[in-house]
Enzyme design. Structure first.
Site, short mmCIF file in Angstrom:
data_model
loop_
_atom_site.label_atom_id
_atom_site.label_comp_id
_atom_site.label_asym_id
_atom_site.label_seq_id
_atom_site.Cartn_x
_atom_site.Cartn_y
_atom_site.Cartn_z
N THR A 180 1.15 25.06 25.85
CA THR A 180 0.99 24.82 24.68
C THR A 180 0.95 23.68 23.89
OG1 THR A 180 2.13 27.05 24.53
CG2 THR A 180 2.10 25.81 22.46
N ASP A 233 -6.35 3.25 -2.47
CA ASP A 233 -6.44 2.80 -1.48
C ASP A 233 -7.90 2.75 -0.61
OD1 ASP A 233 -6.58 5.64 -1.56
OD2 ASP A 233 -5.53 5.97 0.34
N ARG A 234 -8.80 3.55 -1.28
CA ARG A 234 -10.01 3.63 -0.63
C ARG A 234 -10.79 2.41 -1.24
NH1 ARG A 234 -11.51 10.14 -0.56
NH2 ARG A 234 -13.46 9.46 0.60
N ASP A 293 0.93 -1.20 -0.05
CA ASP A 293 -0.10 -0.15 0.02
C ASP A 293 0.84 1.19 0.00
OD1 ASP A 293 -2.03 1.72 0.61
OD2 ASP A 293 -2.07 1.72 2.56
N VAL A 294 0.98 1.80 -1.11
CA VAL A 294 1.62 3.15 -1.11
C VAL A 294 0.94 4.55 -0.88
CG1 VAL A 294 3.21 4.49 -2.84
CG2 VAL A 294 2.93 2.00 -3.18
N GLY A 295 1.23 4.94 0.44
CA GLY A 295 0.32 5.90 0.72
C GLY A 295 1.27 7.38 0.71
N ASN A 296 0.67 8.48 0.82
CA ASN A 296 1.44 9.89 0.66
C ASN A 296 2.58 10.01 1.67
OD1 ASN A 296 -0.09 11.36 -1.56
ND2 ASN A 296 -1.81 10.84 0.06
N THR A 297 2.55 9.32 2.88
CA THR A 297 3.55 9.27 3.85
C THR A 297 4.38 8.14 3.82
OG1 THR A 297 2.03 10.74 5.07
CG2 THR A 297 3.96 9.86 6.38
N ASN A 298 3.71 7.01 4.17
CA ASN A 298 4.42 5.92 4.15
C ASN A 298 4.02 4.58 3.06
OD1 ASN A 298 6.07 6.39 6.52
ND2 ASN A 298 4.32 6.46 7.53
#
Length: 257
Positions: free
Chosen positions: A184, A109-110, A6-11
């Site tokens: 904060t 991915d969806r 699964d190639v996601g935007n982050t990992n």
């Protein structure tokens, strides 16, 4: 054995299946540019560390929302695992019929998450994926991808805070001890986490109202999904390997062809 990616935007999340058994999982960053040889070395070394030989793989399948990495990644799979990678996209059997206005705009991915949720838990089902974006996808009882909602993920929101506001620091995303923050960092954590919980509960409520599906099953996945699922009764099931399962199921559906 098959390799699912699964190639996601982050990992990138990778898994090795022997039949229906998930033998191992791996995760590598997507954003760092790599050649096919670099991917190949990474893949074979990670497999070897788990006692899996690359030449023992009989197939591979990839779902990607990052087109730029696909040439190098596919080249690595062909050269280093001797497999012809299947890509989730038009022409691939999924068992899910997309009935939205623009089916081609739905991310791979969806679709994969929808397949896994429908096959494992039945329909109607609402699939939540807490990734770079937070997505909510409605799958009907007949297996139709009927609607989808997309919102900024918590990491995107966090980065927006510390990059756009000069005095706000980079923080770890976790639930603070109390929403009544007095400094904060916990103030930012409270806004991110409780804000996501509130968004999640409200969107689920509105989807049920407008669809008329009061008994809609809600399944969540994604890196930060467990954090939210543990804090709300609106989510019925958290499945950390939902996407990998979906890839395995799609591979099996298309195996003969």
């Amino acid at each position: 054995m098959i390799l699912v990616i699964d190639v996601g935007n982050t990992n990138m999340t990778l898994g090795v299946y022997d039949g229906e058994e998930l033998l191992a999982t791996f995760r590598i960053t997507t954003k760092l540019p790599r050649t096919s040889d670099e991917y190949g070395v990474l893949l074979t070394q990670m497999l070897k560390n788990r006692g899996i030989e690359a030449d023992g793989l009989e197939g591979s399948i990839v779902a990607s929302v990052v087109p730029d990495v696909m040439h190098s990644l596919k080249g690595a799979l062909v050269r280093y695992t001797r497999t012809r990678p299947m890509s989730v996209g038009p022409g691939v059997k999924t068992g899910i019929r997309i009935v939205t206005e623009d089916p081609r705009a739905i991310g791979a991915d969806r679709i994969v998450d929808a397949v896994a949720a429908y096959e494992k838990y039945g329909g109607p089902v609402l699939v939540l994926d807490f990734g770079t974006a937070t997505t909510y996808d409605l799958i009907t009882e007949k297996g139709e991808f009927a609607a989808g909602i997309t919102a900024p993920g918590m990491r995107i929101s966090s980065e927006a805070l510390w990059t756009q506001a000069a005095k706000l620091p980079k923080i770890e995303i976790r639930k603070p001890r109390s929403i009544l923050a007095q400094e904060t960092i916990s103030s930012m954590q409270a806004g991110l986490v409780y804000g996501q919980i509130g968004q999640t509960e409200y969107i689920i409520k509105k989807v049920k109202e407008e669809s008329g599906l009061k008994q809609l099953k809600v399944v969540a996945t994604g890196g930060l999904g467990r954090l939210i699922a543990e804090e709300t009764e609106a989510i019925d099931i958290y499945d950390s390997y939902l996407t990998l399962e979906g890839l395995r199921i799609i591979y099996e559906k298309n195996r003969k062809s």
